[in-house]
Scaffold this motif. Structure first.
Motif, PDB file in Angstrom:
ATOM      1  N   ASP A  97      46.008 -40.130  25.252  1.00 22.45           N
ATOM      2  CA  ASP A  97      47.297 -40.141  25.954  1.00 22.45           C
ATOM      3  C   ASP A  97      48.230 -39.084  25.372  1.00 22.45           C
ATOM      4  O   ASP A  97      48.907 -38.363  26.106  1.00 22.45           O
ATOM      5  CB  ASP A  97      47.977 -41.511  25.838  1.00 22.45           C
ATOM      6  N   CYS A  98      48.270 -38.993  24.059  1.00 25.45           N
ATOM      7  CA  CYS A  98      49.147 -38.021  23.401  1.00 25.45           C
ATOM      8  C   CYS A  98      48.750 -36.592  23.770  1.00 25.45           C
ATOM      9  O   CYS A  98      49.613 -35.756  24.049  1.00 25.45           O
ATOM     10  CB  CYS A  98      49.106 -38.206  21.889  1.00 25.45           C
ATOM     11  N   ALA A  99      47.454 -36.309  23.779  1.00 26.20           N
ATOM     12  CA  ALA A  99      46.983 -34.967  24.133  1.00 26.20           C
ATOM     13  C   ALA A  99      47.338 -34.637  25.583  1.00 26.20           C
ATOM     14  O   ALA A  99      47.728 -33.497  25.885  1.00 26.20           O
ATOM     15  CB  ALA A  99      45.475 -34.860  23.904  1.00 26.20           C
ATOM     16  N   ILE A 100      47.230 -35.608  26.477  1.00 27.86           N
ATOM     17  CA  ILE A 100      47.610 -35.406  27.877  1.00 27.86           C
ATOM     18  C   ILE A 100      49.105 -35.110  27.961  1.00 27.86           C
ATOM     19  O   ILE A 100      49.532 -34.186  28.655  1.00 27.86           O
ATOM     20  CB  ILE A 100      47.232 -36.627  28.731  1.00 27.86           C
ATOM     21  N   ALA A 101      49.910 -35.875  27.248  1.00 28.69           N
ATOM     22  CA  ALA A 101      51.363 -35.674  27.272  1.00 28.69           C
ATOM     23  C   ALA A 101      51.741 -34.299  26.732  1.00 28.69           C
ATOM     24  O   ALA A 101      52.615 -33.628  27.287  1.00 28.69           O
ATOM     25  CB  ALA A 101      52.062 -36.775  26.474  1.00 28.69           C
ATOM     26  N   VAL A 102      51.078 -33.861  25.673  1.00 24.70           N
ATOM     27  CA  VAL A 102      51.365 -32.532  25.120  1.00 24.70           C
ATOM     28  C   VAL A 102      50.990 -31.454  26.144  1.00 24.70           C
ATOM     29  O   VAL A 102      51.730 -30.485  26.337  1.00 24.70           O
ATOM     30  CB  VAL A 102      50.641 -32.302  23.776  1.00 24.70           C
ATOM     31  N   MET A 103      49.868 -31.629  26.822  1.00 25.02           N
ATOM     32  CA  MET A 103      49.459 -30.653  27.831  1.00 25.02           C
ATOM     33  C   MET A 103      50.489 -30.587  28.957  1.00 25.02           C
ATOM     34  O   MET A 103      50.836 -29.495  29.422  1.00 25.02           O
ATOM     35  CB  MET A 103      48.078 -31.001  28.373  1.00 25.02           C
ATOM     36  N   LEU A 104      51.007 -31.735  29.374  1.00 22.44           N
ATOM     37  CA  LEU A 104      52.062 -31.744  30.394  1.00 22.44           C
ATOM     38  C   LEU A 104      53.301 -30.997  29.893  1.00 22.44           C
ATOM     39  O   LEU A 104      53.919 -30.231  30.628  1.00 22.44           O
ATOM     40  CB  LEU A 104      52.429 -33.179  30.780  1.00 22.44           C
ATOM     41  N   LYS A 105      53.629 -31.204  28.628  1.00 23.48           N
ATOM     42  CA  LYS A 105      54.804 -30.550  28.042  1.00 23.48           C
ATOM     43  C   LYS A 105      54.605 -29.035  27.965  1.00 23.48           C
ATOM     44  O   LYS A 105      55.534 -28.259  28.204  1.00 23.48           O
ATOM     45  CB  LYS A 105      55.095 -31.135  26.663  1.00 23.48           C
ATOM     46  N   ILE A 106      53.401 -28.610  27.649  1.00 23.30           N
ATOM     47  CA  ILE A 106      53.095 -27.174  27.636  1.00 23.30           C
ATOM     48  C   ILE A 106      53.276 -26.599  29.032  1.00 23.30           C
ATOM     49  O   ILE A 106      53.901 -25.552  29.215  1.00 23.30           O
ATOM     50  CB  ILE A 106      51.656 -26.928  27.110  1.00 23.30           C
ATOM     51  N   LEU A 107      52.741 -27.290  30.025  1.00 23.04           N
ATOM     52  CA  LEU A 107      52.797 -26.789  31.398  1.00 23.04           C
ATOM     53  C   LEU A 107      54.203 -26.788  31.985  1.00 23.04           C
ATOM     54  O   LEU A 107      54.510 -25.964  32.844  1.00 23.04           O
ATOM     55  CB  LEU A 107      51.850 -27.594  32.299  1.00 23.04           C
ATOM     56  N   SER A 140      54.959 -44.476  22.625  1.00 14.74           N
ATOM     57  CA  SER A 140      56.073 -44.632  21.690  1.00 14.74           C
ATOM     58  C   SER A 140      56.212 -43.392  20.815  1.00 14.74           C
ATOM     59  O   SER A 140      55.242 -42.695  20.519  1.00 14.74           O
ATOM     60  CB  SER A 140      55.884 -45.876  20.822  1.00 14.74           C
ATOM     61  N   ARG A 141      57.421 -43.139  20.411  1.00 16.66           N
ATOM     62  CA  ARG A 141      57.719 -41.996  19.542  1.00 16.66           C
ATOM     63  C   ARG A 141      56.901 -42.039  18.243  1.00 16.66           C
ATOM     64  O   ARG A 141      56.333 -41.023  17.840  1.00 16.66           O
ATOM     65  CB  ARG A 141      59.209 -41.960  19.269  1.00 16.66           C
ATOM     66  N   PRO A 142      56.793 -43.204  17.574  1.00 18.81           N
ATOM     67  CA  PRO A 142      55.977 -43.248  16.358  1.00 18.81           C
ATOM     68  C   PRO A 142      54.499 -42.913  16.616  1.00 18.81           C
ATOM     69  O   PRO A 142      53.853 -42.282  15.777  1.00 18.81           O
ATOM     70  CB  PRO A 142      56.129 -44.692  15.876  1.00 18.81           C
ATOM     71  N   VAL A 143      53.976 -43.319  17.771  1.00 14.78           N
ATOM     72  CA  VAL A 143      52.575 -42.999  18.090  1.00 14.78           C
ATOM     73  C   VAL A 143      52.411 -41.489  18.258  1.00 14.78           C
ATOM     74  O   VAL A 143      51.475 -40.894  17.726  1.00 14.78           O
ATOM     75  CB  VAL A 143      52.106 -43.761  19.354  1.00 14.78           C
ATOM     76  N   MET A 144      53.322 -40.858  18.983  1.00 11.42           N
ATOM     77  CA  MET A 144      53.236 -39.412  19.203  1.00 11.42           C
ATOM     78  C   MET A 144      53.403 -38.656  17.888  1.00 11.42           C
ATOM     79  O   MET A 144      52.649 -37.725  17.600  1.00 11.42           O
ATOM     80  CB  MET A 144      54.285 -38.954  20.212  1.00 11.42           C
ATOM     81  N   LYS A 145      54.359 -39.059  17.074  1.00 13.94           N
ATOM     82  CA  LYS A 145      54.550 -38.407  15.774  1.00 13.94           C
ATOM     83  C   LYS A 145      53.312 -38.606  14.899  1.00 13.94           C
ATOM     84  O   LYS A 145      52.893 -37.696  14.185  1.00 13.94           O
ATOM     85  CB  LYS A 145      55.794 -38.935  15.077  1.00 13.94           C
ATOM     86  N   GLY A 146      52.729 -39.802  14.936  1.00 12.15           N
ATOM     87  CA  GLY A 146      51.515 -40.076  14.175  1.00 12.15           C
ATOM     88  C   GLY A 146      50.349 -39.206  14.629  1.00 12.15           C
ATOM     89  O   GLY A 146      49.571 -38.713  13.807  1.00 12.15           O
ATOM     90  N   PHE A 147      50.233 -39.003  15.939  1.00 15.11           N
ATOM     91  CA  PHE A 147      49.185 -38.142  16.488  1.00 15.11           C
ATOM     92  C   PHE A 147      49.353 -36.713  15.976  1.00 15.11           C
ATOM     93  O   PHE A 147      48.400 -36.101  15.486  1.00 15.11           O
ATOM     94  CB  PHE A 147      49.239 -38.178  18.022  1.00 15.11           C
ATOM     95  N   LYS A 148      50.556 -36.190  16.062  1.00 14.54           N
ATOM     96  CA  LYS A 148      50.802 -34.821  15.609  1.00 14.54           C
ATOM     97  C   LYS A 148      50.543 -34.670  14.118  1.00 14.54           C
ATOM     98  O   LYS A 148      49.949 -33.683  13.668  1.00 14.54           O
ATOM     99  CB  LYS A 148      52.227 -34.393  15.962  1.00 14.54           C
ATOM    100  N   ARG A 149      50.965 -35.656  13.347  1.00 16.31           N
ATOM    101  CA  ARG A 149      50.714 -35.632  11.896  1.00 16.31           C
ATOM    102  C   ARG A 149      49.210 -35.673  11.619  1.00 16.31           C
ATOM    103  O   ARG A 149      48.689 -34.917  10.806  1.00 16.31           O
ATOM    104  CB  ARG A 149      51.433 -36.791  11.221  1.00 16.31           C
ATOM    105  N   MET A 150      48.508 -36.541  12.334  1.00 17.90           N
ATOM    106  CA  MET A 150      47.069 -36.696  12.129  1.00 17.90           C
ATOM    107  C   MET A 150      46.314 -35.405  12.425  1.00 17.90           C
ATOM    108  O   MET A 150      45.474 -34.981  11.629  1.00 17.90           O
ATOM    109  CB  MET A 150      46.549 -37.837  13.011  1.00 17.90           C
ATOM    110  N   ILE A 151      46.614 -34.754  13.545  1.00 18.65           N
ATOM    111  CA  ILE A 151      45.853 -33.538  13.863  1.00 18.65           C
ATOM    112  C   ILE A 151      46.176 -32.409  12.884  1.00 18.65           C
ATOM    113  O   ILE A 151      45.306 -31.597  12.576  1.00 18.65           O
ATOM    114  CB  ILE A 151      46.033 -33.089  15.331  1.00 18.65           C
ATOM    115  N   ARG A 152      47.400 -32.392  12.368  1.00 21.96           N
ATOM    116  CA  ARG A 152      47.735 -31.385  11.350  1.00 21.96           C
ATOM    117  C   ARG A 152      47.000 -31.691  10.038  1.00 21.96           C
ATOM    118  O   ARG A 152      46.399 -30.804   9.429  1.00 21.96           O
ATOM    119  CB  ARG A 152      49.230 -31.331  11.099  1.00 21.96           C
ATOM    120  N   GLU A 153      47.064 -32.961   9.611  1.00 23.33           N
ATOM    121  CA  GLU A 153      46.419 -33.351   8.346  1.00 23.33           C
ATOM    122  C   GLU A 153      44.909 -33.184   8.402  1.00 23.33           C
ATOM    123  O   GLU A 153      44.280 -32.887   7.388  1.00 23.33           O
ATOM    124  CB  GLU A 153      46.778 -34.793   7.997  1.00 23.33           C
ATOM    125  N   GLN A 154      44.327 -33.374   9.585  1.00 24.97           N
ATOM    126  CA  GLN A 154      42.877 -33.254   9.709  1.00 24.97           C
ATOM    127  C   GLN A 154      42.442 -31.830  10.042  1.00 24.97           C
ATOM    128  O   GLN A 154      41.273 -31.581  10.325  1.00 24.97           O
ATOM    129  CB  GLN A 154      42.346 -34.263  10.729  1.00 24.97           C
TER     130      GLN A 154
END
Length: 120
Positions: free
Chosen positions: A19-29, A93-107
């Motif tokens: 879901d987070c990746a889909i939302a980011v793609m929408l935001k990019i577009l 939720s904002r914490p889920v999206m922030k957690g996703f972004k943190r996770m992909i950076r950390e990984q």
């Protein structure tokens, strides 16, 4: 298999992260994403590498919209994308999206690409 596909295979995303990746793609577009150009490119690759994987809350409708938009949506379609993106951000939720972004950076998703381009 490109580096992003390899990363995804090593770091499978939970449906909520899809879901987070889909939302980011929408935001990019819709032109509202504040990520650097390289990060946007990597996120687009991640979105496409997900294939048909489903999220918890976002799915076929958002994916069809993204596919219709391609890489250069017209102004009317950009407005529809904006509306879908705002809706997507309300169901994630904002914490889920922030957690996703943190996770992909950390990984290492973004640093993986930087290393790949530095050696190419």
């Amino acid at each position: 298999m490109n580096a992003v596909e390899q990363w995804l295979q090593a770091h499978p995303l939970a449906p909520v992260h899809v879901d987070c990746a889909i939302a980011v793609m929408l935001k990019i577009l819709d032109g509202k994403c504040k990520m650097r150009g390289e990060e946007k490119r990597v996120m687009a690759q991640l979105y496409h590498a997900l294939g048909e994987r489903s999220g918890e809350k976002l799915g076929v409708e958002a994916r069809e919209l993204i596919q219709r938009a391609g890489t250069n949506p017209d102004p009317a379609l950009r407005e529809v994308i904006y509306e879908h993106r705002v809706l997507a951000e309300t169901v994630i939720s904002r914490p889920v999206m922030k957690g996703f972004k943190r996770m992909i950076r950390e990984q290492g998703l973004f640093s993986l690409q930087e290393v790949e381009h530095a050696t190419a």
